[in-house]
Motif scaffolding. Structure first.
Motif, PDB file in Angstrom:
ATOM      1  N   ASP A   1       1.634   8.014  12.330  1.00  0.00           N
ATOM      2  CA  ASP A   1       1.077   7.414  11.103  1.00  0.00           C
ATOM      3  C   ASP A   1       2.176   6.747  10.276  1.00  0.00           C
ATOM      4  O   ASP A   1       1.998   5.643   9.755  1.00  0.00           O
ATOM      5  N   ILE A   2       3.307   7.439  10.167  1.00  0.00           N
ATOM      6  CA  ILE A   2       4.436   6.861   9.413  1.00  0.00           C
ATOM      7  C   ILE A   2       4.904   5.562  10.092  1.00  0.00           C
ATOM      8  O   ILE A   2       5.175   4.567   9.432  1.00  0.00           O
ATOM      9  N   GLU A   3       4.959   5.601  11.421  1.00  0.00           N
ATOM     10  CA  GLU A   3       5.419   4.403  12.145  1.00  0.00           C
ATOM     11  C   GLU A   3       4.462   3.233  11.886  1.00  0.00           C
ATOM     12  O   GLU A   3       4.904   2.109  11.641  1.00  0.00           O
ATOM     13  N   LEU A   4       3.162   3.509  11.919  1.00  0.00           N
ATOM     14  CA  LEU A   4       2.183   2.440  11.650  1.00  0.00           C
ATOM     15  C   LEU A   4       2.433   1.848  10.257  1.00  0.00           C
ATOM     16  O   LEU A   4       2.461   0.621  10.091  1.00  0.00           O
ATOM     17  N   MET A   5       2.646   2.702   9.270  1.00  0.00           N
ATOM     18  CA  MET A   5       2.879   2.194   7.905  1.00  0.00           C
ATOM     19  C   MET A   5       4.136   1.332   7.857  1.00  0.00           C
ATOM     20  O   MET A   5       4.162   0.289   7.209  1.00  0.00           O
ATOM     21  N   MET A   6       5.175   1.783   8.560  1.00  0.00           N
ATOM     22  CA  MET A   6       6.426   1.001   8.537  1.00  0.00           C
ATOM     23  C   MET A   6       6.241  -0.337   9.250  1.00  0.00           C
ATOM     24  O   MET A   6       6.743  -1.373   8.800  1.00  0.00           O
TER      25      MET A   6
ATOM     26  N   LEU B   1       0.861  -1.183   0.000  1.00  0.00           N
ATOM     27  CA  LEU B   1       0.000   0.000   0.000  1.00  0.00           C
ATOM     28  C   LEU B   1       0.899   1.236   0.000  1.00  0.00           C
ATOM     29  O   LEU B   1       1.729   1.408   0.884  1.00  0.00           O
ATOM     30  N   ASN B   2       0.731   2.071  -1.007  1.00  0.00           N
ATOM     31  CA  ASN B   2       1.613   3.232  -1.186  1.00  0.00           C
ATOM     32  C   ASN B   2       0.838   4.497  -0.839  1.00  0.00           C
ATOM     33  O   ASN B   2      -0.035   4.943  -1.590  1.00  0.00           O
ATOM     34  N   LEU B   3       1.140   5.033   0.349  1.00  0.00           N
ATOM     35  CA  LEU B   3       0.417   6.218   0.822  1.00  0.00           C
ATOM     36  C   LEU B   3       1.375   7.375   1.000  1.00  0.00           C
ATOM     37  O   LEU B   3       2.378   7.248   1.702  1.00  0.00           O
ATOM     38  N   ARG B   4       1.042   8.517   0.373  1.00  0.00           N
ATOM     39  CA  ARG B   4       1.770   9.758   0.690  1.00  0.00           C
ATOM     40  C   ARG B   4       1.140  10.335   1.956  1.00  0.00           C
ATOM     41  O   ARG B   4      -0.079  10.524   2.005  1.00  0.00           O
ATOM     42  N   LEU B   5       1.967  10.569   2.967  1.00  0.00           N
ATOM     43  CA  LEU B   5       1.448  11.248   4.147  1.00  0.00           C
ATOM     44  C   LEU B   5       1.952  12.687   4.137  1.00  0.00           C
ATOM     45  O   LEU B   5       3.149  12.942   3.996  1.00  0.00           O
ATOM     46  N   CYS B   6       1.016  13.629   4.260  1.00  0.00           N
ATOM     47  CA  CYS B   6       1.385  15.044   4.372  1.00  0.00           C
ATOM     48  C   CYS B   6       0.631  15.611   5.565  1.00  0.00           C
ATOM     49  O   CYS B   6      -0.239  14.950   6.129  1.00  0.00           O
ATOM     50  N   LYS B   7       0.959  16.857   5.944  1.00  0.00           N
ATOM     51  CA  LYS B   7       0.229  17.447   7.082  1.00  0.00           C
ATOM     52  C   LYS B   7      -1.206  17.754   6.698  1.00  0.00           C
ATOM     53  O   LYS B   7      -2.122  17.600   7.501  1.00  0.00           O
TER      54      LYS B   7
ATOM     55  N   TYR C   1      10.275   3.182   0.821  1.00  0.00           N
ATOM     56  CA  TYR C   1       9.864   4.509   1.302  1.00  0.00           C
ATOM     57  C   TYR C   1      10.460   5.558   0.377  1.00  0.00           C
ATOM     58  O   TYR C   1      11.392   5.258  -0.403  1.00  0.00           O
ATOM     59  N   GLU C   2       9.940   6.757   0.463  1.00  0.00           N
ATOM     60  CA  GLU C   2      10.591   7.892  -0.196  1.00  0.00           C
ATOM     61  C   GLU C   2      10.207   9.163   0.538  1.00  0.00           C
ATOM     62  O   GLU C   2       9.189   9.198   1.246  1.00  0.00           O
ATOM     63  N   PHE C   3      11.033  10.179   0.390  1.00  0.00           N
ATOM     64  CA  PHE C   3      10.652  11.526   0.828  1.00  0.00           C
ATOM     65  C   PHE C   3      10.064  12.246  -0.364  1.00  0.00           C
ATOM     66  O   PHE C   3      10.418  11.960  -1.516  1.00  0.00           O
ATOM     67  N   GLN C   4       9.153  13.174  -0.073  1.00  0.00           N
ATOM     68  CA  GLN C   4       8.592  13.995  -1.151  1.00  0.00           C
ATOM     69  C   GLN C   4       8.567  15.453  -0.716  1.00  0.00           C
ATOM     70  O   GLN C   4       8.284  15.753   0.446  1.00  0.00           O
ATOM     71  N   MET C   5       8.865  16.330  -1.655  1.00  0.00           N
ATOM     72  CA  MET C   5       8.782  17.776  -1.385  1.00  0.00           C
ATOM     73  C   MET C   5       8.140  18.470  -2.572  1.00  0.00           C
ATOM     74  O   MET C   5       8.083  17.903  -3.677  1.00  0.00           O
ATOM     75  N   LEU C   6       7.670  19.696  -2.334  1.00  0.00           N
ATOM     76  CA  LEU C   6       7.069  20.481  -3.402  1.00  0.00           C
ATOM     77  C   LEU C   6       8.161  21.202  -4.187  1.00  0.00           C
ATOM     78  O   LEU C   6       9.190  21.605  -3.603  1.00  0.00           O
TER      79      LEU C   6
ATOM     80  N   TYR D   1       4.305   1.233   2.073  1.00  0.00           N
ATOM     81  CA  TYR D   1       5.261   2.145   1.444  1.00  0.00           C
ATOM     82  C   TYR D   1       4.862   3.577   1.791  1.00  0.00           C
ATOM     83  O   TYR D   1       3.929   4.129   1.197  1.00  0.00           O
ATOM     84  N   PRO D   2       5.524   4.200   2.777  1.00  0.00           N
ATOM     85  CA  PRO D   2       5.191   5.595   3.070  1.00  0.00           C
ATOM     86  C   PRO D   2       5.970   6.558   2.171  1.00  0.00           C
ATOM     87  O   PRO D   2       7.183   6.449   2.035  1.00  0.00           O
ATOM     88  N   ALA D   3       5.247   7.491   1.574  1.00  0.00           N
ATOM     89  CA  ALA D   3       5.879   8.605   0.869  1.00  0.00           C
ATOM     90  C   ALA D   3       5.759   9.783   1.833  1.00  0.00           C
ATOM     91  O   ALA D   3       4.660  10.280   2.106  1.00  0.00           O
ATOM     92  N   ILE D   4       6.901  10.165   2.391  1.00  0.00           N
ATOM     93  CA  ILE D   4       6.928  11.098   3.521  1.00  0.00           C
ATOM     94  C   ILE D   4       7.018  12.513   2.958  1.00  0.00           C
ATOM     95  O   ILE D   4       8.096  12.969   2.576  1.00  0.00           O
ATOM     96  N   ALA D   5       5.873  13.208   2.887  1.00  0.00           N
ATOM     97  CA  ALA D   5       5.805  14.492   2.177  1.00  0.00           C
ATOM     98  C   ALA D   5       5.824  15.641   3.175  1.00  0.00           C
ATOM     99  O   ALA D   5       4.792  16.020   3.727  1.00  0.00           O
ATOM    100  N   THR D   6       6.997  16.167   3.410  1.00  0.00           N
ATOM    101  CA  THR D   6       7.128  17.281   4.350  1.00  0.00           C
ATOM    102  C   THR D   6       8.412  18.051   4.085  1.00  0.00           C
ATOM    103  O   THR D   6       9.377  17.498   3.557  1.00  0.00           O
ATOM    104  N   HIS D   7       8.389  19.348   4.476  1.00  0.00           N
ATOM    105  CA  HIS D   7       9.611  20.166   4.449  1.00  0.00           C
ATOM    106  C   HIS D   7      10.006  20.536   5.868  1.00  0.00           C
ATOM    107  O   HIS D   7      10.857  21.412   6.077  1.00  0.00           O
ATOM    108  N   ASP D   8       9.352  19.932   6.830  1.00  0.00           N
ATOM    109  CA  ASP D   8       9.540  20.323   8.223  1.00  0.00           C
ATOM    110  C   ASP D   8      10.648  19.466   8.840  1.00  0.00           C
ATOM    111  O   ASP D   8      10.485  18.242   8.987  1.00  0.00           O
TER     112      ASP D   8
END
Ligand code: FAD
Length: 302
Positions: A206-211, A176-182, A244-249, A216-223
């Motif tokens: 939420d990220i910990e639950l996915m792991m 399951l591939n979920l992008r998590l953002c704020k 996993y991957e990180f995502q940014m705008l 597959y968490p796509a961790i979308a944050t700049h924080d």
């Protein structure tokens, strides 16, 4: 106060002035602009997700045209050899007008991406769309298990349970591939966390639950604190780089982005483009007046 003032006058500002701040965050108006931006990012070792700007259309004729545009984007991008996938907003296809029609259009887009072995991410919009977008994702994931993902928002109180509820769609073959953002919309306090620390804490949970579930968490944050929290979890669960991957705008926190890439973490950048950039930017600021400070800085602090 100043934020509110700016968000109110922004729609009446000359487009050329608004473009001064927007151009850092938007690849341009044409597919060629998006492909160029994507290839530049690819050269830095970064994958992309291309998004055609637009949302909350008023009639279904627009949905047909928007679908055709996405199909063309996929055609051109694949031909250009861009390393990246696609993101879309279901209200751009009429989700709130006729959900079946929207489903059919989006299904065609996903089928086209799948025919190239590629992937489409269903962006998450405001809370009247949450159930509809989860349902849409469920239907698409059943037909295209490896070619579609969803976004969930850490600020919504329901999200932790939503992740658990989606477990039936998860398998080792097709995680399951979920992008998590704020979450970017202004939501009622009854359904959303409001405090910075609270949102961050739930983001990490939420990220910990996915792991823990091997998703597959796509961790979308700049924080930075959220990035650091996610890095600790990647270490704790020994998450392999293909899970996993990180995502940014596009255009946001390039230094943080580079430091993650330099450490070898998979990174994807969201590349929005299209003629509707003005409406998109002004709506975003109206929805979230905090963005006005970002605009002030972009216009005046050079
Ligand atoms: P914040 O605490 O908001 O920001 C941390 C720092 O990052 C800020 O101090 C600022 O320096 C910088 N920053 C953050 N955003 C910007 C910006 N736009 N411009 C300039 N600087 C900025 N939201 C949805 O609701 N649905 C979606 O489908 C969705 N998709 C997204 C896809 C990606 C790849 C990303 C990165 C975000 C997405 N978002 C989406 C937006 C997200 O919900 C947040 O609103 C946004 O990312 C800001 O949150 P943050 O985690 O960066 O933390």
């Amino acid at each position: 106060m100043l934020n509110k003032l700016i968000s109110n006058i922004l729609p009446y500002m000359p487009q050329a002035l608004v473009w001064q701040f927007s151009k850092e965050y938007i690849a341009g108006e044409t597919i060629e602009d998006a492909v160029r931006a994507a290839k530049d990012l690819n050269n830095e070792g970064i994958k992309t997700t291309i998004d055609v700007l637009g949302e909350f259309i008023k009639n279904l004729g627009e949905a047909e045209a928007n679908k055709r545009e996405y199909l063309e984007v996929i055609e051109v991008t694949e031909k250009a050899g861009v390393q990246g996938n696609y993101s879309l907003k279901p209200t751009f296809f009429g989700l709130l007008i006729d959900k079946e029609a929207a489903y059919r259009h989006i299904r065609e887009v996903v089928a086209k991406a799948a025919s190239h072995g590629n992937f489409v991410r269903i962006d998450m919009e405001d809370s009247p769309c949450t159930d509809l977008e989860i349902e849409l994702f469920r239907r698409l994931k059943a037909e295209f298990p490896g070619n579609v993902g969803l976004v969930l928002q850490a600020y919504l109180k329901r999200t932790h349970q939503d992740i658990k509820n989606l477990k039936d769609l998860h398998s080792a073959e097709y995680p399951l591939n979920l992008r998590l953002c704020k979450g970017i919309y202004v939501e009622p306090a009854a359904i959303s966390y409001k405090k910075y620390d609270e949102v961050n804490q739930h983001f990490i949970e939420d990220i910990e639950l996915m792991m823990q579930e091997g998703m597959y968490p796509a961790i979308a944050t700049h924080d930075k604190p959220v990035v650091d929290g996610a890095l600790k979890l990647i270490e704790k669960y020994k998450v392999p780089k293909d899970l996993y991957e990180f995502q940014m705008l596009y255009g946001v926190t390039p230094a943080l982005r580079k430091s993650l890439v330099d450490q070898g973490h998979p990174m994807r950048v969201y590349v929005p483009f299209g003629k509707q950039w003005f409406g998109y930017c002004t709506r975003r600021v109206k929805e979230n007046p905090k963005m006005a400070s970002v605009i002030m800085k972009a216009i005046f602090v050079k």
